[in-house]
Design a protein around this motif. Structure first.
Motif, PDB file in Angstrom:
ATOM      1  N   VAL A   1       0.833  -1.205   0.000  1.00  0.00           N
ATOM      2  CA  VAL A   1       0.000   0.000   0.000  1.00  0.00           C
ATOM      3  C   VAL A   1       0.866   1.253   0.000  1.00  0.00           C
ATOM      4  N   ASP A   2       1.942   1.240   0.776  1.00  0.00           N
ATOM      5  CA  ASP A   2       2.823   2.415   0.830  1.00  0.00           C
ATOM      6  C   ASP A   2       3.368   2.735  -0.558  1.00  0.00           C
ATOM      7  N   GLU A   3       3.770   1.705  -1.310  1.00  0.00           N
ATOM      8  CA  GLU A   3       4.318   1.952  -2.643  1.00  0.00           C
ATOM      9  C   GLU A   3       3.219   2.365  -3.616  1.00  0.00           C
ATOM     10  N   LEU A   4       2.032   1.815  -3.458  1.00  0.00           N
ATOM     11  CA  LEU A   4       0.914   2.239  -4.298  1.00  0.00           C
ATOM     12  C   LEU A   4       0.612   3.717  -4.083  1.00  0.00           C
ATOM     13  N   VAL A   5       0.579   4.142  -2.850  1.00  0.00           N
ATOM     14  CA  VAL A   5       0.310   5.543  -2.525  1.00  0.00           C
ATOM     15  C   VAL A   5       1.420   6.427  -3.080  1.00  0.00           C
ATOM     16  N   ARG A   6       2.681   6.012  -2.872  1.00  0.00           N
ATOM     17  CA  ARG A   6       3.806   6.805  -3.382  1.00  0.00           C
ATOM     18  C   ARG A   6       3.747   6.919  -4.899  1.00  0.00           C
ATOM     19  N   ALA A   7       3.448   5.805  -5.571  1.00  0.00           N
ATOM     20  CA  ALA A   7       3.372   5.820  -7.028  1.00  0.00           C
ATOM     21  C   ALA A   7       2.252   6.728  -7.518  1.00  0.00           C
ATOM     22  N   LYS A   8       1.118   6.659  -6.861  1.00  0.00           N
ATOM     23  CA  LYS A   8      -0.007   7.534  -7.220  1.00  0.00           C
ATOM     24  C   LYS A   8       0.400   8.997  -7.075  1.00  0.00           C
ATOM     25  N   GLU A   9       1.070   9.329  -5.984  1.00  0.00           N
ATOM     26  CA  GLU A   9       1.481  10.716  -5.753  1.00  0.00           C
ATOM     27  C   GLU A   9       2.469  11.190  -6.800  1.00  0.00           C
TER      28      GLU A   9
ATOM     29  N   VAL B   1      -0.867   6.128 -13.078  1.00  0.00           N
ATOM     30  CA  VAL B   1      -2.317   6.198 -13.302  1.00  0.00           C
ATOM     31  C   VAL B   1      -3.031   4.895 -12.944  1.00  0.00           C
ATOM     32  N   GLY B   2      -2.311   3.887 -12.536  1.00  0.00           N
ATOM     33  CA  GLY B   2      -2.855   2.598 -12.140  1.00  0.00           C
ATOM     34  C   GLY B   2      -1.698   1.710 -11.772  1.00  0.00           C
ATOM     35  N   THR B   3      -1.965   0.406 -11.643  1.00  0.00           N
ATOM     36  CA  THR B   3      -0.905  -0.529 -11.285  1.00  0.00           C
ATOM     37  C   THR B   3      -1.111  -1.837 -12.024  1.00  0.00           C
ATOM     38  N   MET B   4      -0.029  -2.605 -12.174  1.00  0.00           N
ATOM     39  CA  MET B   4      -0.104  -3.922 -12.803  1.00  0.00           C
ATOM     40  C   MET B   4       0.379  -4.971 -11.815  1.00  0.00           C
ATOM     41  N   VAL B   5      -0.418  -6.020 -11.629  1.00  0.00           N
ATOM     42  CA  VAL B   5      -0.064  -7.115 -10.742  1.00  0.00           C
ATOM     43  C   VAL B   5      -0.302  -8.439 -11.464  1.00  0.00           C
ATOM     44  N   TYR B   6       0.063  -9.519 -10.774  1.00  0.00           N
ATOM     45  CA  TYR B   6      -0.091 -10.859 -11.323  1.00  0.00           C
ATOM     46  C   TYR B   6      -0.916 -11.701 -10.358  1.00  0.00           C
TER      47      TYR B   6
ATOM     48  N   ALA C   1      -9.046   0.880  -4.663  1.00  0.00           N
ATOM     49  CA  ALA C   1     -10.392   1.403  -4.897  1.00  0.00           C
ATOM     50  C   ALA C   1     -10.504   2.841  -4.426  1.00  0.00           C
ATOM     51  N   GLU C   2      -9.980   3.132  -3.244  1.00  0.00           N
ATOM     52  CA  GLU C   2     -10.091   4.489  -2.693  1.00  0.00           C
ATOM     53  C   GLU C   2      -9.296   5.486  -3.518  1.00  0.00           C
ATOM     54  N   LEU C   3      -8.114   5.083  -3.991  1.00  0.00           N
ATOM     55  CA  LEU C   3      -7.242   5.985  -4.750  1.00  0.00           C
ATOM     56  C   LEU C   3      -7.608   6.059  -6.225  1.00  0.00           C
ATOM     57  N   ARG C   4      -8.609   5.296  -6.647  1.00  0.00           N
ATOM     58  CA  ARG C   4      -9.009   5.234  -8.055  1.00  0.00           C
ATOM     59  C   ARG C   4      -7.826   4.804  -8.929  1.00  0.00           C
ATOM     60  N   GLN C   5      -7.122   3.779  -8.456  1.00  0.00           N
ATOM     61  CA  GLN C   5      -6.013   3.202  -9.212  1.00  0.00           C
ATOM     62  C   GLN C   5      -6.465   1.863  -9.794  1.00  0.00           C
ATOM     63  N   PRO C   6      -6.819   1.817 -11.066  1.00  0.00           N
ATOM     64  CA  PRO C   6      -7.202   0.543 -11.680  1.00  0.00           C
ATOM     65  C   PRO C   6      -6.069  -0.474 -11.578  1.00  0.00           C
ATOM     66  N   VAL C   7      -6.437  -1.732 -11.416  1.00  0.00           N
ATOM     67  CA  VAL C   7      -5.462  -2.808 -11.254  1.00  0.00           C
ATOM     68  C   VAL C   7      -5.492  -3.686 -12.503  1.00  0.00           C
ATOM     69  N   PHE C   8      -4.408  -3.671 -13.259  1.00  0.00           N
ATOM     70  CA  PHE C   8      -4.291  -4.529 -14.435  1.00  0.00           C
ATOM     71  C   PHE C   8      -3.791  -5.885 -13.950  1.00  0.00           C
ATOM     72  N   LEU C   9      -4.596  -6.916 -14.146  1.00  0.00           N
ATOM     73  CA  LEU C   9      -4.244  -8.282 -13.758  1.00  0.00           C
ATOM     74  C   LEU C   9      -3.649  -8.980 -14.979  1.00  0.00           C
ATOM     75  N   HIS C  10      -2.333  -9.150 -14.961  1.00  0.00           N
ATOM     76  CA  HIS C  10      -1.603  -9.617 -16.145  1.00  0.00           C
ATOM     77  C   HIS C  10      -1.206 -11.088 -16.013  1.00  0.00           C
TER      78      HIS C  10
END
Length: 324
Positions: free
Chosen positions: A114-122, A126-131, A152-161
């Motif tokens: 979560v910390d890295e997701l928040v930092r990346a958003k800041e 515009v979203g993130t990619m996970v597996y 969901a709260e940060l409105r960061q779509p999650v690309f499931l690759h």
């Protein structure tokens, strides 16, 4: 007409070295070395932009190529995820009209995701990619629920690759045909996609979208086969005690992208399952490399200018909150 591609891969030399140094490296890394893939993956500048220009692509959303940092130790994953996110942002800042980026996260270190997701958003991701899993831990493991809440709260779509199936699954289903055939069957020929569809189904069955109704997932390759089996998958909702059908979750919490598979039959079937508002263009660069003529020909199978606008740019702009 603006054309946005949302699944355009890249990698860093440091990450390649770390992945190859693992006791059992991911065999799908071999695809990064085929032809000029390695050169294209590492290029976040003029060469990539020249290819975009030749294809008619205005904006690429950069996404780290499989397997990301997921197989690495927690410490390595944190360090290299952070470095990759910094590198991607630097490329976007250098070419602000051409690039945006999806973050990569240290999924092997769940308490730091979560910390890295928040930092990346800041920073501007515009979203993130996970597996579908990290090691033997599935993405639907409760340890990741805080991540999905934050996405969901940060409105960061999650690309499931897609990623290569586990050794146990490969031993059971994907071996014995010859080294090259085994790898192809476990990856682009079948296993990647079945593995990803299963991961998506597990998220639904775990109740992820009931807890986080605003969470948005992106599936590539026209839904990773899931959209072609919803008549059967819908029966799982009753078994799991879900309040909605699997199809309903797919229509409200999933966006679907083409991943360079520009087959009008796949488009037609996808539109029989979900709406054009849920479809987004991508090429899966550099592993798929459609020409401008092929892209233009495919777009002609969308029946109205408004549908083409949604597929090529409007849906991506809305989902990822793009300011272009």
């Amino acid at each position: 007409m603006t054309l946005i591609a949302i699944e355009e891969h890249w990698i860093t030399p440091d990450l390649t070295s770390a992945l190859k140094a693992l006791p059992r490296p991911d065999e799908s890394l071999a695809f990064n070395e085929m032809g000029d893939h390695r050169q294209r993956l590492e290029d976040l500048g003029e060469g990539r932009i020249a290819t975009m220009d030749a294809q008619g692509i205005d904006v690429s959303i950069l996404a780290l190529t499989p397997p990301g940092t997921h197989p690495l130790s927690p410490g390595q994953a944190r360090r290299l995820s952070s470095a990759a996110n910094d590198t991607a942002v630097a490329a976007c800042e250098k070419h602000p009209t051409r690039f945006r980026a999806l973050s990569t996260l240290p999924m092997s270190s769940p308490e730091h995701v979560v910390d890295e997701l928040v930092r990346a958003k800041e920073m501007g991701h515009v979203g993130t990619m996970v597996y579908g899993r990290s090691g033997d831990r599935f993405l639907d493991d409760p340890v990741y629920d805080e991540f999905f809440a934050a996405a969901a709260e940060l409105r960061q779509p999650v690309f499931l690759h897609p990623q290569i199936p586990t050794d146990a699954v490969r031993d059971a289903s994907y071996r014995g045909l010859g080294e090259l055939t085994d790898l192809a069957l476990a990856t682009f020929g079948w296993g990647w996609h079945l593995d990803t569809a299963t991961a998506a189904l597990r998220l639904i069955l775990r109740g992820t979208f009931d807890r986080h109704p605003d969470l948005q997932i992106v599936l590539g390759h026209w839904g990773e086969m899931l959209l072609f089996w919803l008549d059967r998958a819908d029966s799982l909702a009753r078994a799991a005690g879900l309040p909605r059908t699997v199809s309903d979750y797919v229509r409200t919490n999933f966006h679907i992208t083409a991943s360079g598979m520009l087959n009008p039959a796949l488009l037609t079937h996808t539109l029989s399952v979900t709406t054009v508002d849920r479809l987004i263009f991508s090429t899966d660069y550099p592993f798929q490399h459609p020409t401008r003529d092929e892209i233009d020909s495919f777009l002609g199978h969308l029946t109205t200018d408004e549908d083409r606008r949604k597929f090529t740019s409007a849906n991506a702009t809305a989902l990822f909150g793009l300011d272009l």
